[in-house]
Design a protein around this motif. Structure first.
Motif, PDB file in Angstrom:
ATOM      1  N   ARG A 109       0.834  -1.214   0.000  1.00 37.48           N
ATOM      2  CA  ARG A 109       0.000   0.000   0.000  1.00 37.48           C
ATOM      3  C   ARG A 109       0.859   1.251   0.000  1.00 37.48           C
ATOM      4  N   GLU A 137       2.269   1.778  -3.446  1.00 36.55           N
ATOM      5  CA  GLU A 137       1.260   2.329  -4.361  1.00 36.55           C
ATOM      6  C   GLU A 137       1.043   3.814  -4.112  1.00 36.55           C
ATOM      7  N   ARG A 175       1.782   6.576  -6.892  1.00 38.44           N
ATOM      8  CA  ARG A 175       0.763   7.543  -7.324  1.00 38.44           C
ATOM      9  C   ARG A 175       1.275   8.966  -7.203  1.00 38.44           C
ATOM     10  N   ALA A 228       3.938  -1.494  -7.466  1.00 44.24           N
ATOM     11  CA  ALA A 228       2.572  -0.981  -7.569  1.00 44.24           C
ATOM     12  C   ALA A 228       1.885  -1.519  -8.823  1.00 44.24           C
ATOM     13  N   GLN A 229       2.620  -1.625  -9.926  1.00 42.40           N
ATOM     14  CA  GLN A 229       2.036  -2.180 -11.149  1.00 42.40           C
ATOM     15  C   GLN A 229       1.690  -3.654 -10.983  1.00 42.40           C
ATOM     16  N   ARG A 278       0.848  -5.143  -8.200  1.00 44.67           N
ATOM     17  CA  ARG A 278      -0.362  -5.211  -7.378  1.00 44.67           C
ATOM     18  C   ARG A 278      -1.592  -4.837  -8.194  1.00 44.67           C
ATOM     19  N   GLN A 279      -1.449  -3.838  -9.071  1.00 43.49           N
ATOM     20  CA  GLN A 279      -2.573  -3.453  -9.927  1.00 43.49           C
ATOM     21  C   GLN A 279      -2.904  -4.578 -10.910  1.00 43.49           C
ATOM     22  N   ASP A 280      -1.873  -5.253 -11.432  1.00 39.77           N
ATOM     23  CA  ASP A 280      -2.115  -6.389 -12.328  1.00 39.77           C
ATOM     24  C   ASP A 280      -2.867  -7.505 -11.612  1.00 39.77           C
ATOM     25  N   ARG A 339      -4.934  -7.134  -9.069  1.00 38.13           N
ATOM     26  CA  ARG A 339      -6.314  -6.685  -8.917  1.00 38.13           C
ATOM     27  C   ARG A 339      -7.073  -6.783 -10.241  1.00 38.13           C
ATOM     28  N   ASP A 340      -6.413  -6.396 -11.333  1.00 37.67           N
ATOM     29  CA  ASP A 340      -7.059  -6.485 -12.646  1.00 37.67           C
ATOM     30  C   ASP A 340      -7.375  -7.929 -13.009  1.00 37.67           C
ATOM     31  N   ASN A 398     -10.434  -8.909 -11.052  1.00 39.47           N
ATOM     32  CA  ASN A 398     -11.617  -8.279 -11.624  1.00 39.47           C
ATOM     33  C   ASN A 398     -11.997  -8.928 -12.947  1.00 39.47           C
TER      34      ASN A 398
END
Length: 198
Positions: free
Chosen positions: A46, A49, A53, A110-111, A113-115, A117-118, A121
């Motif tokens: 976190r 990230e 950001r 961070a990327q 972690r975003q991957d 999550r994606d 989803n």
């Protein structure tokens, strides 16, 4: 004296004396001592990230530009004994490369972690689409079954035609001297839909 003697006694029997002490299975193990510090990977993720950001905003670029301009102006314009980084600005280069060397892995983390999550989803969307397709196919089959069922239902026009045929048959019997079934006078209606059928 008696309690001390009981503590000093060794277990009796051949098997009890030679058995090594093993941990009990019905009790949890005591925590082991760790020499390295422990951290929560979720909290670190976190934080990375949040930093990534911030690094991607215009505010960071503006602040970094202001710091670099002030750094260069200070080390060029103040007297020599107050300067902390002379003209080639080696310390500034070191600071910027250190910042870049930390920013790149944080952005990659961070990327990642975003991957993740994606991916979750996308999997949920795929399952939702599969459910929607199954529901649509079910409703299509039900509508087809209703259409087939409605094809066998008697309509007003069909019933009217059957009644007219029966009425003609009865009139023919009446003309031949048969018994009168409907003595009331009937009014002829043109074939097709009535105003009441709408």
């Amino acid at each position: 004296m008696a309690p001390e003697r009981e503590r000093d006694r060794t277990p009796a029997g051949a098997t009890a004396a030679g058995r090594p002490r093993t941990p009990r299975l019905d009790q949890p193990r005591p925590p082991r001592r760790r020499f390295l510090p422990e951290w929560d990977p979720e909290a670190f993720g976190r934080l990375s990230e949040r930093i990534a950001r911030f690094l991607g905003t215009g505010r960071f670029i503006v602040w970094m530009t202001i710091v670099i301009i002030l750094w260069v102006l200070w080390n060029v314009s103040v007297p020599r004994h107050l300067r902390f980084d002379e003209y080639p600005f080696i310390f500034l280069t070191l600071a910027l490369s250190l910042q870049a060397s930390y920013a790149a892995p944080l952005i990659l983390l961070a990327q990642n972690r975003q991957d993740d999550r994606d991916r979750v989803n996308l999997e949920q969307d795929r399952k939702q689409n599969e459910r929607s397709i199954a529901d649509t196919e079910y409703l299509t089959r039900e509508i087809a079954a209703l259409r087939i069922g409605l094809g066998e239902v008697a309509t007003r026009d069909w019933i009217r035609a059957e009644l007219q045929d029966m009425l003609k048959e009865m009139e023919e019997r009446r003309g031949h001297g048969g018994p009168v079934v409907f003595p009331a006078e009937r009014t002829e209606r043109p074939p097709g839909r009535d105003a009441d059928d709408r």
